[in-house]
Design a protein around this motif. Structure first.
Motif, short mmCIF file in Angstrom:
data_model
loop_
_atom_site.label_atom_id
_atom_site.label_comp_id
_atom_site.label_asym_id
_atom_site.label_seq_id
_atom_site.Cartn_x
_atom_site.Cartn_y
_atom_site.Cartn_z
N LEU A 1 0.81 -1.21 0.00
CA LEU A 1 0.00 0.00 0.00
C LEU A 1 0.85 1.27 0.00
N THR A 2 2.03 1.19 0.60
CA THR A 2 2.89 2.37 0.68
C THR A 2 3.25 2.92 -0.70
N LEU A 3 3.44 2.03 -1.67
CA LEU A 3 3.89 2.44 -2.99
C LEU A 3 2.79 2.42 -4.04
N ALA A 4 1.57 2.12 -3.65
CA ALA A 4 0.50 1.92 -4.62
C ALA A 4 0.25 3.16 -5.49
N SER A 5 0.04 4.32 -4.86
CA SER A 5 -0.29 5.52 -5.63
C SER A 5 0.90 5.96 -6.47
N ALA A 6 2.12 5.82 -5.94
CA ALA A 6 3.31 6.19 -6.70
C ALA A 6 3.46 5.30 -7.93
N LEU A 7 3.13 4.03 -7.78
CA LEU A 7 3.25 3.09 -8.90
C LEU A 7 2.28 3.42 -10.02
N VAL A 8 1.05 3.74 -9.65
CA VAL A 8 0.04 4.09 -10.66
C VAL A 8 0.48 5.30 -11.48
N ALA A 9 0.95 6.33 -10.80
CA ALA A 9 1.36 7.55 -11.50
C ALA A 9 2.62 7.31 -12.35
N ARG B 1 12.63 5.62 -8.14
CA ARG B 1 13.02 6.03 -6.79
C ARG B 1 12.73 7.51 -6.58
N GLU B 2 13.09 8.33 -7.55
CA GLU B 2 12.83 9.76 -7.44
C GLU B 2 11.34 10.06 -7.40
N HIS B 3 10.59 9.39 -8.29
CA HIS B 3 9.15 9.61 -8.36
C HIS B 3 8.47 9.18 -7.06
N ALA B 4 8.82 8.00 -6.54
CA ALA B 4 8.19 7.50 -5.31
C ALA B 4 8.55 8.37 -4.12
N THR B 5 9.78 8.87 -4.08
CA THR B 5 10.20 9.74 -2.98
C THR B 5 9.34 11.01 -2.95
N GLU B 6 9.17 11.64 -4.09
CA GLU B 6 8.34 12.85 -4.15
C GLU B 6 6.89 12.54 -3.79
N SER B 7 6.38 11.43 -4.29
CA SER B 7 4.99 11.05 -4.04
C SER B 7 4.74 10.80 -2.56
N LEU B 8 5.65 10.07 -1.91
CA LEU B 8 5.47 9.76 -0.50
C LEU B 8 5.59 11.01 0.38
N ARG B 9 6.47 11.87 0.04
CA ARG B 9 6.62 13.11 0.81
C ARG B 9 5.37 13.97 0.69
N ARG B 10 4.80 14.04 -0.48
CA ARG B 10 3.53 14.78 -0.65
C ARG B 10 2.42 14.13 0.13
N ASP B 11 2.41 12.81 0.13
CA ASP B 11 1.34 12.07 0.80
C ASP B 11 1.34 12.32 2.30
#
Length: 294
Positions: A101-109, A281-291
């Motif tokens: 679940l932690t990476l779900a939204s980052a993966l979709v985008a 890695r860059e995309h997921a980092t930005e996504s998680l920080r926004r989340d």
């Protein structure tokens, strides 16, 4: 020496079981056994100790496996490096995380932005994911534990508060914050020792001179919130969960300055990290920080 027998040996060594290795490789057991036998004959030493139908990697096999892992990883890295130099973001990326679940939204985008990249996510405990990373089975790990390994490179993604989750009808549900001493005797829902929740639970209770009354422990992180919502106990969840699971349980802050978890990406220091893996890695980092931080 052909590469195929080396890849077959690598899988057999990991499973120490011919039939399971054959199933993964999608070859027949007799064919796989013959391939391993020919490799041993070529090398002049047995790679496995055999006892009936059971096999165990011996000292020769363990030493050879280290070299095979290194050689095949270098070849795979070289192939990916050439692919990266030849075109856009493509290829496969394998990521291990404690919860999907932690990476779900980052993966979709990410998939929408880079459709030619194939990202595969698997769930694993912190201990096991790092073992897989060292063996080159995954490209990246998203871990909550502190990583102190000279073979691995890390980059902090975020540090977030860990909070106490309680049922809505719990005596502490309306509180803004609680002290760990107030949890003495409370039934606790947590994970086993390979996950960060258990390490945090044991550390905070020990500091208060207490032992947690653990009534449920496991490795199915998504079940923790559900069990707490049923009134079976209380437990620690990350701040991220308080944003997504607020309707299931109540969240209360802990009066402790170090009640947090740190999410970090890890990868092999001397391995080649593909362009697709770096971009993810860059995309997921930005996504998680926004989340978490908005």
């Amino acid at each position: 020496m052909d590469l195929l027998p080396l890849r077959y040996f690598q899988v057999v060594a990991r499973h120490e079981h011919i039939s399971r290795a054959a199933a993964e490789l999608r070859v027949s057991q007799p064919s796989l056994s013959r391939t391993i036998a020919r490799l041993e004959k070529e090398l002049g030493v047995p790679l496995f100790d055999r006892q009936g139908r059971h096999i165990r990697l011996n000292s020769y096999g363990a030493a050879f496996l280290t070299r095979v892992d290194r050689a095949l990883t270098e070849l795979d890295d070289g192939r990916q490096e050439l692919a990266d130099a030849a075109g856009p973001v493509r290829g496969s990326v394998s990521v291990a995380s404690e919860t999907l679940l932690t990476l779900a939204s980052a993966l979709v985008a990410f998939r929408a932005e880079h459709p030619e990249a194939d990202v595969r996510i698997s769930q694993s405990s912190g201990v096991r994911m790092l073992q897989r990373l060292r063996r080159g089975e995954v490209d990246l790990c998203l871990a909550s534990q502190q990583i102190d390994d000279p073979e691995l490179e890390t980059a902090e993604v975020l540090r977030e508060e860990a909070m106490l989750a309680v049922p809505f009808d719990h005596r502490l549900a309306s509180r803004a914050s609680v002290d760990i001493a107030e949890l003495a005797g409370e039934p606790v829902i947590t994970t086993n020792g390979e996950f960060w929740q258990r390490e945090l639970t044991d550390r905070l209770f020990a500091r208060a001179g207490l032992r947690p009354n653990v009534v449920s422990e496991g490795n199915e992180l998504a079940a923790t919130t559900f069990l707490i919502s049923l009134g079976l106990g209380v437990g620690f969840l990350p701040e991220m969960a308080s944003r997504h699971e607020l309707g299931m349980v109540a969240f209360v802050r802990i009066d402790s300055p170090d009640c947090y978890r740190t999410l970090s990406f890890a990868w092999r220091r001397n391995g080649y990290l593909s362009l697709a893996a770096r971009r993810f890695r860059e995309h997921a980092t930005e996504s998680l920080r926004r989340d978490v931080h908005g």
